[in-house]
Design a protein around this motif. Structure first.
Motif, PDB file in Angstrom:
ATOM      1  N   PRO A 193      -3.760  -7.487   3.290  1.00 24.21           N
ATOM      2  CA  PRO A 193      -5.030  -6.864   3.674  1.00 24.21           C
ATOM      3  C   PRO A 193      -6.211  -7.410   2.882  1.00 24.21           C
ATOM      4  O   PRO A 193      -6.043  -7.864   1.760  1.00 24.21           O
TER       5      PRO A 193
ATOM      6  N   SER B 270      -9.028  -5.383   2.432  1.00 24.57           N
ATOM      7  CA  SER B 270      -9.533  -4.245   1.647  1.00 24.57           C
ATOM      8  C   SER B 270      -8.826  -2.966   2.055  1.00 24.57           C
ATOM      9  O   SER B 270      -8.176  -2.915   3.112  1.00 24.57           O
ATOM     10  N   TYR B 271      -8.910  -1.977   1.178  1.00 22.19           N
ATOM     11  CA  TYR B 271      -8.353  -0.650   1.518  1.00 22.19           C
ATOM     12  C   TYR B 271      -9.113   0.415   0.745  1.00 22.19           C
ATOM     13  O   TYR B 271      -9.648   0.164  -0.331  1.00 22.19           O
TER      14      TYR B 271
ATOM     15  N   LEU C  28       0.813  -1.214   0.000  1.00 24.27           N
ATOM     16  CA  LEU C  28       0.000   0.000   0.000  1.00 24.27           C
ATOM     17  C   LEU C  28       0.844   1.262   0.000  1.00 24.27           C
ATOM     18  O   LEU C  28       1.883   1.343   0.657  1.00 24.27           O
TER      19      LEU C  28
ATOM     20  N   GLY D 120      -3.982   2.477   9.074  1.00 25.90           N
ATOM     21  CA  GLY D 120      -4.248   3.591   8.166  1.00 25.90           C
ATOM     22  C   GLY D 120      -3.746   4.920   8.666  1.00 25.90           C
ATOM     23  O   GLY D 120      -3.283   5.042   9.817  1.00 25.90           O
TER      24      GLY D 120
ATOM     25  N   HIS E  42      -7.218  -3.038  11.668  1.00 24.34           N
ATOM     26  CA  HIS E  42      -7.012  -2.118  10.541  1.00 24.34           C
ATOM     27  C   HIS E  42      -5.697  -1.354  10.695  1.00 24.34           C
ATOM     28  O   HIS E  42      -5.024  -1.401  11.720  1.00 24.34           O
TER      29      HIS E  42
ATOM     30  N   GLY F 266      -3.307   4.432  -0.642  1.00 20.43           N
ATOM     31  CA  GLY F 266      -3.834   3.073  -0.767  1.00 20.43           C
ATOM     32  C   GLY F 266      -3.330   2.387  -2.016  1.00 20.43           C
ATOM     33  O   GLY F 266      -2.221   1.845  -2.043  1.00 20.43           O
ATOM     34  N   ASP F 267      -4.138   2.475  -3.081  1.00 18.03           N
ATOM     35  CA  ASP F 267      -3.849   1.724  -4.301  1.00 18.03           C
ATOM     36  C   ASP F 267      -2.757   2.331  -5.186  1.00 18.03           C
ATOM     37  O   ASP F 267      -2.474   1.794  -6.262  1.00 18.03           O
TER      38      ASP F 267
ATOM     39  N   THR G 173     -12.274   2.117  -3.226  1.00 17.61           N
ATOM     40  CA  THR G 173     -12.088   0.958  -2.353  1.00 17.61           C
ATOM     41  C   THR G 173     -11.740  -0.265  -3.192  1.00 17.61           C
ATOM     42  O   THR G 173     -12.294  -0.451  -4.288  1.00 17.61           O
TER      43      THR G 173
ATOM     44  N   SER H 147      -6.926   0.785   5.738  1.00 15.47           N
ATOM     45  CA  SER H 147      -6.922  -0.577   5.237  1.00 15.47           C
ATOM     46  C   SER H 147      -7.436  -1.540   6.298  1.00 15.47           C
ATOM     47  O   SER H 147      -7.059  -1.426   7.469  1.00 15.47           O
TER      48      SER H 147
END
Lengths: 639, 639
Positions: free
Chosen positions: A469, A471-472, A441, A568, A566, A445-446, A519, A559
């Motif tokens: 992870p 999801s993020y 990440l 983040g 989580h 994020g992406d 997301t 994330s």
């Protein structure tokens, strides 16, 4: 004498305190009184006799004319002029007056005074507050002057005022005056603002806007001080908080005005020979506020010097290999690996019930293993939960593979860990994984292509396997960020305005709460899945704060590693004590002025090509901006 | 342990000494032996096992392959890797071999080794000498690598050879090999040269060329050392001089090879427990040479840090007013004002015979009086010669006029000195001068528009009046100046290549004696006079030095103040101990390679427009360059 030594703050510009003085043609005495005796660091002093008007000079244009300055350049050493004097431009000037003589006199005087300040190598000059609501001619003249300056800074004096009254009452929001002036001067980085702090303060929201502007000084009149029980000057709680904010943003305090506090007489034994400066008790109070600041944590002390508001290009770990020192820095972020260990432990327990713990072996693959921190965290999770584990460490950087091999040998993991020197997208795994662990990440994020990498890697994940992870989500919020904007602008090209930067945000005003953008969820076996995204967002400025200028967007991520674990950096939910990620900053080519009653409409796209991924962004309301980074022409991440 | 502390030299990069080592897979021991025990600062060490050939690796492309490097990145701390190891790229590589397997193996290995060095954050890697006379594929591959480097430097190893034999005998001038390679790599600033110093040295002229190249290291084989009377290694006088030159140009010495001197045995009492490095006596000798360097004068110590080879835009004192600190610096150059005082004294005596000294008053005008140093020098000349003087001090900068007024008051010169606050070109003088004194010269003589200013001022000079200076001439010489060229190139625009710079020349090879360019004489009452000039010059390189690359021209001036009193910076006649002027540098957009048997033909123009003056320049032979600065599009001096 600076305000004090204080846990990291002694490196800040804000440790200097000035005093506004009357005109004096004896500058050495002025300095001796205010600095040596008074304890101030510099004087804010008129450079030219206030009675001077160019049009009234007899024998005008004569070759024997001498400027009515406060003294020859030789009365002080060059270093004294530059350290101890900030020039105050004559307050009577009015460049937007209807009276042409006054207007011309003002322009001549302004230019002569700035030339004199430049001759003396002063660091800064204070420009008087524009007289009316229009300041076009004043700004034109200042803009002309700015083109010729190299080191001298100009501080525009502006009262800190924001009333809810209607415009007919005169100035209702001084930020708008400042905003017009600096837009007319094209955000020149040598122009900043000095705020006159009054006894009444605007709302918190309104004050917050100034933290993203380049405020160099807060001028506090003695009238704005309260009186404490012992008769000494002090400031209201709200004023104290404001001043602390200024200190934190490298703005200096200047004390102004006549003493208005009747101090208790010093005891007789003390008065003899002691000449006390009449404003000393105000300075002492400012120094007390400075010294009461929270000391900066060790990490922040380094940041103050090096990272705050410093723009960095985001890493491209897929295209470039990280260096040993980069691995080392990230490996030291123990908070992050503790979260990963917690997530893996929960996944292991979900995967293998206690009663089967001794017979079932879970296959875990670390994709992008680097020098091994996730391998270690996973093995510790297995030990902690008493689960049997087989680990594949997949890493494409052959230099990191050298370290992994040594690590496995050193730790005696030969029977448990298999190292795969290969890009995860191209590896032909001989078996499938129960758990896929990755740390791909970026700040947004992406943005380091975690979606594309994990899409490639999930082919060797069992259909019911777990991705950590799982999801993020990315987030943005609009910000005022004059310094960042000017640093981007300094490159003088389009490309830098169409590039997001990784940056430790500091001199930034956050104008509205952040909102989620994109997301991604893993694994994602849907055949329709793709990684292109589009999101339209609306931000509303709080109604009590006034207008503000949006220089761009701060970006973050959060994330879900696994279930309730989580990780983040989104400000309201950020994982504490984690330093691997600074926020990201998406600049705007042209800053957009936003009013509380007209929302800001923003568009973000994530675009995917065959060999690269990029973002495009724009604002459509209240004013449309051009599209940024069309076709990824300025910034892209290579696959 | 650096070579020593020595009068300013301890700030130079050249204080570090390296040692070339064999391959070792135990890097900590290698460092312990050569650095802790041996006293060297760094090792020049192979990073990968020399027996490695990518094409011979079994299971090639396998996912379990590990690079055969000298050790994991973790065997040393990051700072140790970067301070104590310079990577030596495998010597066997040959990227221009006819053997395709060898060629492909070479390219793969080179890229892997550079990637490993980058992973370790090494500061530099040594590239082996190209094997044949062609190096195109090697240079292509290195150029590819250079595009991706940020901090790593590459040193191309080249023997220091220049023989007079013909080309059929192989390499005759290694400078040509280096020149081809760096031209193919477009002068990349991360590519520099490491010279293998042999026992036989080329001519002085030939060696001189290297002082304008970016030589980072001089690798001296133990074979190149002589033996002194006590059996210790030493170097020939010519080698000593060469090494001193390298020290002065921030190049480091690396000792290479096996010990070839049988040193006297240490006394028994000393051998116990003392493990002496076999090359220690060579290092001691290098340290002795370093410590024997002349200490730098105080002025130079500051220059080493700040001014050497640092490009500055020339002053534009006619358009811009100088600042107080600039006046102060120039006023401290006492040598200059002593010369002026001598010139004024001679002129006064010529003008007024002894017997009339008490009755005749000479009118002297200082045009461009600044803060008064020439006024003072003139009055001192009058006192010294017992002549009566009336002085007009004409100055256009109103800020300097403030200081002049204070000076006159302080010194009691009211009856003698009249201050005129006016541009000399527009002043209406009430009487005419016997002597006109000015200091309007730039590094290139006329480049600060002294001709135009004095032409304007001579209307108030008597027909038989004297101008001090009475004439001045500019000079140029062709130079190799890699660093200056790269600094100009870094701006990535045309304008910087068409601008002359004021610069303290240091890493520069002067390729031929300087020649005069333009001369101006004052006063000049001829009606045909104008200040446009054109000069064609021919420079011949000495026949014993080989070819060289011309990056541009160093410029100087010499001025006749009055009769035999001169002032100037032309190297062969420069006024000693004067610091007001650095030379000027005119760059070439494309460097020109010049051979001793084909002269360099150069053209310089001084062009005058209604509001500006500028130079244009070009080379017509041996290769034509484009015209530089056509119409003054990039650089001009405003009238």
């Amino acid at each position: 004498m600076p305000l004090g030594e204080r846990g990291g703050w002694e490196r800040s510009e804000s440790r200097y305190c000035g005093v506004e003085t009357d005109f004096s043609d004896d500058v050495p005495s002025l300095l001796s009184f205010n600095i040596s005796t008074g304890g101030f660091d510099y004087v804010l002093a008129l450079l030219m006799n206030p009675s001077y008007r160019p049009s009234l000079v007899e024998g005008k244009g004569s070759e024997t004319q001498v400027l009515p300055v406060s003294g020859s350049d030789l009365v002080l050493a060059p270093s004294q002029w530059s350290s101890h004097v900030v020039g105050k431009i004559s307050s009577w000037i009015d460049l937007d007056s209807e009276d042409e003589v006054l207007r011309m006199d003002s322009e001549t005087t302004l230019k002569q005074e700035i030339a004199w300040a430049t001759h003396l190598s002063l660091q800064a000059c204070l420009l008087p507050t524009p007289k009316g609501t229009s300041c076009a001619n004043y700004a034109r003249c200042v803009n002309q002057i700015l083109q010729g300056l190299t080191t001298l800074q100009l501080w525009l004096r502006v009262p800190l005022v924001k009333s809810d009254g209607d415009a007919s009452e005169g100035l209702t929001d001084s930020w708008e005056l400042w905003n017009s002036f600096r837009l007319l001067c094209e955000h020149d980085s040598k122009l900043s603002v000095a705020l006159d702090v009054m006894s009444t303060l605007p709302s918190e929201t309104s004050l917050g806007r100034w933290m993203g502007e380049s405020v160099r000084a807060a001028i506090i009149s003695t009238d704005s001080f309260l009186t404490n029980a012992r008769g000494y000057p002090c400031l209201s709680k709200r004023h104290q908080k404001l001043i602390a904010g200024f200190f934190d943003h490298a703005a200096q305090v200047v004390v102004s005005g006549k003493p208005v506090h009747n101090l208790p007489k010093a005891s007789d034994s003390n008065t003899e020979g002691t000449q006390r400066h009449p404003l000393r008790s105000y300075l002492d109070y400012v120094a007390y506020l400075f010294q009461k600041m929270e000391p900066l944590p060790e990490q922040e002390r380094i940041e103050v010097l090096g990272y705050r508001d410093f723009l960095q290009a985001p890493l491209q770990p897929l295209m470039d290999n990280l260096e040993a020192q980069t691995y080392e820095t990230f490996e030291r972020d123990s908070t992050k690996y503790i979260q990963y260990q917690r997530a893996v432990a929960k996944a292991l327990v979900d995967r293998v019930p206690d009663e089967k713990a001794s017979e079932l072996t879970t296959v875990l693959m670390v994709v992008g293993a680097g020098r091994g921190p996730l391998v270690r965290a996973s093995l510790q999770a297995a030990e902690e939960t008493n689960r049997k584990l087989k680990v594949y460490a997949v890493e494409k950087n052959p230099n990191a593979v050298v370290t992994l091999h040594n690590l496995v040998k050193l730790e005696g993991w030969e029977g448990i860990v298999t190292i795969i020197s290969c890009d995860m997208r191209f590896w032909n795994a001989s078996e499938k994984a129960d758990i896929l662990v990755s740390e791909l990440l970026g700040s947004f994020g992406d943005n380091e292509l975690s979606p594309e990498c994990l899409d490639g890697a999930q082919r060797f994940l069992k259909p019911d396997g777990i991705s950590i992870p799982s999801s993020y989500t990315s987030f943005i919020q609009p910000v005022t960020a004059t310094k960042l904007y000017n640093d981007v602008k300094a490159h003088k090209d389009l490309a830098h305005f169409e590039t997001p930067y990784v940056v430790k945000l500091h001199s930034v005003a956050k104008l509205a709460p952040s909102q989620s953008v994109f997301t991604f969820t893993h694994p994602n076996f849907s055949t329709k899945a793709n990684n292109q995204r589009y999101k339209k967002l609306h931000f509303n400025l709080p109604s009590d704060g006034g207008s503000a200028l949006v220089h761009g967007f701060a970006g973050y991520f959060d994330s879900v590693l696994y279930k309730d674990v989580h990780l983040g950096i989104e400000p309201t939910t950020a994982t504490p004590n984690m330093f691997s990620w600074f926020p990201i900053f998406f600049p705007l080519r042209k800053p957009v002025e936003v009013h509380p009653d007209s929302p800001l409409e923003v568009h973000f796209w994530r675009c995917c090509g065959s060999s690269k991924v990029w973002y495009e962004w724009s604002v459509s309301s209240p004013t449309p901006t051009p599209m940024h980074n069309t076709n990824g022409r300025s910034y892209w991440v290579g696959l």
